[in-house]
Design an enzyme around this catalytic site. Structure first.
Site, PDB file in Angstrom:
ATOM      1  N   ALA A 166      17.927 -46.539   5.255  1.00  0.00           N
ATOM      2  CA  ALA A 166      19.330 -46.950   5.152  1.00  0.00           C
ATOM      3  C   ALA A 166      19.401 -48.461   5.307  1.00  0.00           C
ATOM      4  O   ALA A 166      18.490 -49.081   5.891  1.00  0.00           O
ATOM      5  CB  ALA A 166      20.158 -46.272   6.242  1.00  0.00           C
TER       6      ALA A 166
ATOM      7  N   THR B   5      21.813 -37.376  13.114  1.00  0.00           N
ATOM      8  CA  THR B   5      21.946 -37.444  11.654  1.00  0.00           C
ATOM      9  C   THR B   5      23.253 -36.793  11.208  1.00  0.00           C
ATOM     10  O   THR B   5      23.938 -37.303  10.317  1.00  0.00           O
ATOM     11  CB  THR B   5      20.735 -36.752  10.980  1.00  0.00           C
ATOM     12  OG1 THR B   5      19.571 -37.505  11.293  1.00  0.00           O
ATOM     13  CG2 THR B   5      20.891 -36.672   9.480  1.00  0.00           C
TER      14      THR B   5
ATOM     15  N   GLU C  72       0.842  -1.200   0.000  1.00  0.00           N
ATOM     16  CA  GLU C  72       0.000   0.000   0.000  1.00  0.00           C
ATOM     17  C   GLU C  72       0.879   1.253   0.000  1.00  0.00           C
ATOM     18  O   GLU C  72       0.645   2.200  -0.754  1.00  0.00           O
ATOM     19  CB  GLU C  72      -0.896   0.033   1.247  1.00  0.00           C
ATOM     20  CG  GLU C  72      -1.771  -1.198   1.442  1.00  0.00           C
ATOM     21  CD  GLU C  72      -1.102  -2.281   2.278  1.00  0.00           C
ATOM     22  OE1 GLU C  72       0.084  -2.571   2.028  1.00  0.00           O
ATOM     23  OE2 GLU C  72      -1.770  -2.848   3.152  1.00  0.00           O
TER      24      GLU C  72
ATOM     25  N   ALA D 171      21.277 -52.118   6.596  1.00  0.00           N
ATOM     26  CA  ALA D 171      21.686 -52.575   7.933  1.00  0.00           C
ATOM     27  C   ALA D 171      23.062 -52.040   8.332  1.00  0.00           C
ATOM     28  O   ALA D 171      23.312 -51.760   9.515  1.00  0.00           O
ATOM     29  CB  ALA D 171      21.679 -54.098   7.984  1.00  0.00           C
TER      30      ALA D 171
ATOM     31  N   LEU E 273      23.620 -30.287   3.660  1.00  0.00           N
ATOM     32  CA  LEU E 273      22.359 -29.570   3.840  1.00  0.00           C
ATOM     33  C   LEU E 273      22.332 -28.196   3.155  1.00  0.00           C
ATOM     34  O   LEU E 273      21.882 -27.209   3.736  1.00  0.00           O
ATOM     35  CB  LEU E 273      22.065 -29.423   5.335  1.00  0.00           C
ATOM     36  CG  LEU E 273      20.667 -29.846   5.777  1.00  0.00           C
ATOM     37  CD1 LEU E 273      20.407 -31.315   5.491  1.00  0.00           C
ATOM     38  CD2 LEU E 273      20.436 -29.566   7.240  1.00  0.00           C
TER      39      LEU E 273
ATOM     40  N   ALA F   7       9.674 -37.555  16.927  1.00  0.00           N
ATOM     41  CA  ALA F   7       9.410 -36.561  17.978  1.00  0.00           C
ATOM     42  C   ALA F   7       8.431 -35.496  17.470  1.00  0.00           C
ATOM     43  O   ALA F   7       7.500 -35.102  18.175  1.00  0.00           O
ATOM     44  CB  ALA F   7      10.720 -35.913  18.424  1.00  0.00           C
TER      45      ALA F   7
HETATM   46  C1  AOF Z   1       4.230  -6.925   4.476  1.00  0.00           C
HETATM   47  N1  AOF Z   1       4.039  -6.357   3.268  1.00  0.00           N
HETATM   48  O1  AOF Z   1       2.794  -5.250   1.797  1.00  0.00           O
HETATM   49  C2  AOF Z   1       1.842  -5.768   3.872  1.00  0.00           C
HETATM   50  C3  AOF Z   1       2.033  -6.397   5.133  1.00  0.00           C
HETATM   51  O2  AOF Z   1       7.368  -6.991   9.110  1.00  0.00           O
HETATM   52  P1  AOF Z   1       6.552  -5.732   9.181  1.00  0.00           P
HETATM   53  O3  AOF Z   1       6.718  -4.981  10.429  1.00  0.00           O
HETATM   54  O4  AOF Z   1       6.785  -4.909   7.948  1.00  0.00           O
HETATM   55  O5  AOF Z   1       5.023  -6.134   9.199  1.00  0.00           O
HETATM   56  C4  AOF Z   1       4.576  -7.229   8.525  1.00  0.00           C
HETATM   57  C5  AOF Z   1       3.075  -7.397   8.709  1.00  0.00           C
HETATM   58  O6  AOF Z   1       2.347  -6.373   8.079  1.00  0.00           O
HETATM   59  C6  AOF Z   1       2.614  -8.684   8.058  1.00  0.00           C
HETATM   60  O7  AOF Z   1       2.651  -9.747   8.951  1.00  0.00           O
HETATM   61  C7  AOF Z   1       1.186  -8.377   7.665  1.00  0.00           C
HETATM   62  O8  AOF Z   1       0.348  -8.672   8.757  1.00  0.00           O
HETATM   63  C8  AOF Z   1       1.151  -6.859   7.474  1.00  0.00           C
HETATM   64  N2  AOF Z   1       1.028  -6.422   6.058  1.00  0.00           N
HETATM   65  N3  AOF Z   1       3.242  -6.954   5.398  1.00  0.00           N
HETATM   66  O9  AOF Z   1       5.311  -7.453   4.744  1.00  0.00           O
HETATM   67  C9  AOF Z   1       2.902  -5.782   2.915  1.00  0.00           C
HETATM   68  N4  AOF Z   1       0.690  -5.175   3.530  1.00  0.00           N
HETATM   69 ZN    ZN Z   2       1.244  -2.330   6.033  1.00  0.00          ZN
END
Ligand code: AOF
Ligand code: ZN
Length: 350
Positions: free
Chosen positions: A166, A200, A57, A168, A208, A279
């Site tokens: 794996a 492991t 936004e 034996a 990894l 687990a």
């Molecule tokens: C995003 N991108 O475009 C929108 C989000 O990590 P922060 O502080 O920037 O906040 C992340 C939170 O903001 C995310 O969990 C979601 O709830 C809200 N919206 N987040 O990274 C975006 N619009």
């Molecule tokens: Zn936001």
């Protein structure tokens, strides 16, 4: 075009923007936004490019400038209402003079939620739910991890027809085919964390890392995590400089996930071995199972998973199959089968 079809087209475009190739999967959601003018024309577009950068936004508003006044903001996720790494989008939309907000998915993040209510309080018309399923699918793993406030866990294993990982004598190279191993690297790359037990590491000494088809490590590597109480020699391959490694001195899956969540981890790829898998299964902390089955029989050897405390058939764990894919053999190898399954009892059912 009618208002409805303009907004449908704008949401389709916002979903496309959210999925831009330079938008990382982790640790933030992928979000897109289109600002539509009163005449139905597009004023500006925006999307989120990763943690710490402007939200979708804010990105669109910055591009629109004064032209945002009176516009409709079409967003794939409910605008946030919190000051996190950046400021609240609800306030930014209010300050810009936006008239109407349409979002797809409600924000599952308890910390950031409340944007819709805040916007309504400020007199902005708010609607939601259009293409919500598509928006959720775009951030499927992120959405669930955020709801649960812990990383989503995929347990991956490779086994013979008789469920052995794996022989034996401990040899395990290779149970699965070249095609299956390549497929594993593709899936590893979609996660942000690979987790194994210290046993492991001691026995199999896996590197990894995520490697391409020429066996070269790719640029962005998931975090390598080894958990368990066992001391490990520093010469083990998991400690090489090809990726970051974290050692968690715990045997408790819940504790490990808690520590990983705090480190902004959203998707754990659990790769072994049988004790660790058992687990996590016993704790109800496996959210997805990916099994590679190879046409091979050993008759003896290490089981893919250790004791689950089940001693009668009625108590069997019965995961639901969500996908079956045949991986054709490469260079004369036999095909392998990949099964994707969802265990019945995880937090989503509680
Ligand atoms: C995003 N991108 O475009 C929108 C989000 O990590 P922060 O502080 O920037 O906040 C992340 C939170 O903001 C995310 O969990 C979601 O709830 C809200 N919206 N987040 O990274 C975006 N619009
Ligand atoms: Zn936001």
């Amino acid at each position: 075009m009618s208002e409805v079809s303009v907004e449908r087209a704008a949401m389709t475009r916002a979903l496309e923007l959210a999925a831009s190739p330079d938008a990382p999967l982790w640790p933030n959601p992928r979000v897109g936004c289109v600002l539509v003018g009163p005449d139905g024309s597009t004023i500006a577009e925006g999307y989120h490019r990763g943690a710490g950068t402007p939200h979708a936004e804010a990105d669109a508003l910055a591009r629109a400038g004064a032209a945002a006044r009176g516009a409709t903001a079409v967003v794939t996720l409910e605008p946030c209402n919190h000051t996190g790494r950046t400021g609240p989008c609800s306030e930014a939309l209010i300050a810009a003079g936006v008239r109407r907000v349409l979002f797809a998915q409600a924000d599952p993040n308890p910390v950031a939620a409340g944007g819709a209510a805040r916007l309504r309080d400020a007199g902005i018309e708010v609607d939601s739910g259009l293409f919500a399923d598509q928006a959720r699918a775009l951030n499927a793993v992120w959405t669930r991890a955020t709801q649960w406030q812990r990383p989503f866990v995929t347990w991956k294993f490779a086994a013979t027809l008789d469920g052995r990982s794996a022989a034996a004598d401990g040899t395990s190279r290779w149970v699965s085919s070249t095609a299956a191993r390549r497929d594993t690297h593709r899936l590893r790359a979609l996660s942000d964390t690979m987790l194994v037990g210290s046993n492991t590491v001691a026995v199999d000494d896996p590197e990894l890392t995520v490697r391409d088809e020429h066996d070269r490590p790719v640029r962005t590597q998931p975090l390598r995590v080894v958990m368990g109480l066992r001391d490990l020699p520093s010469g083990k391959r998991i400690f090489n400089d090809r990726a970051e490694t974290l050692q968690l001195r715990t045997r408790d899956p819940q504790q490990a996930l808690k520590e990983l969540w705090v480190r902004d981890r959203r998707h754990v790829f659990l790769e072994g071995g049988p004790t660790l898998a058992a687990a996590f299964l016993r704790a109800g902390l496996v959210d997805e199972i990916v099994a590679y089955v190879a046409p091979m029989l050993l008759g003896d050897g290490r089981n893919a998973v250790a004791d689950l405390g089940i001693d009668t058939i009625a108590d069997a764990l019965r995961p639901r199959v969500t996908d079956v894919t045949v991986l054709p053999g490469i260079d004369g190898e036999e095909p392998n089968v990949r099964l994707t399954l969802t265990p019945p009892t995880t937090e989503r059912d509680r």
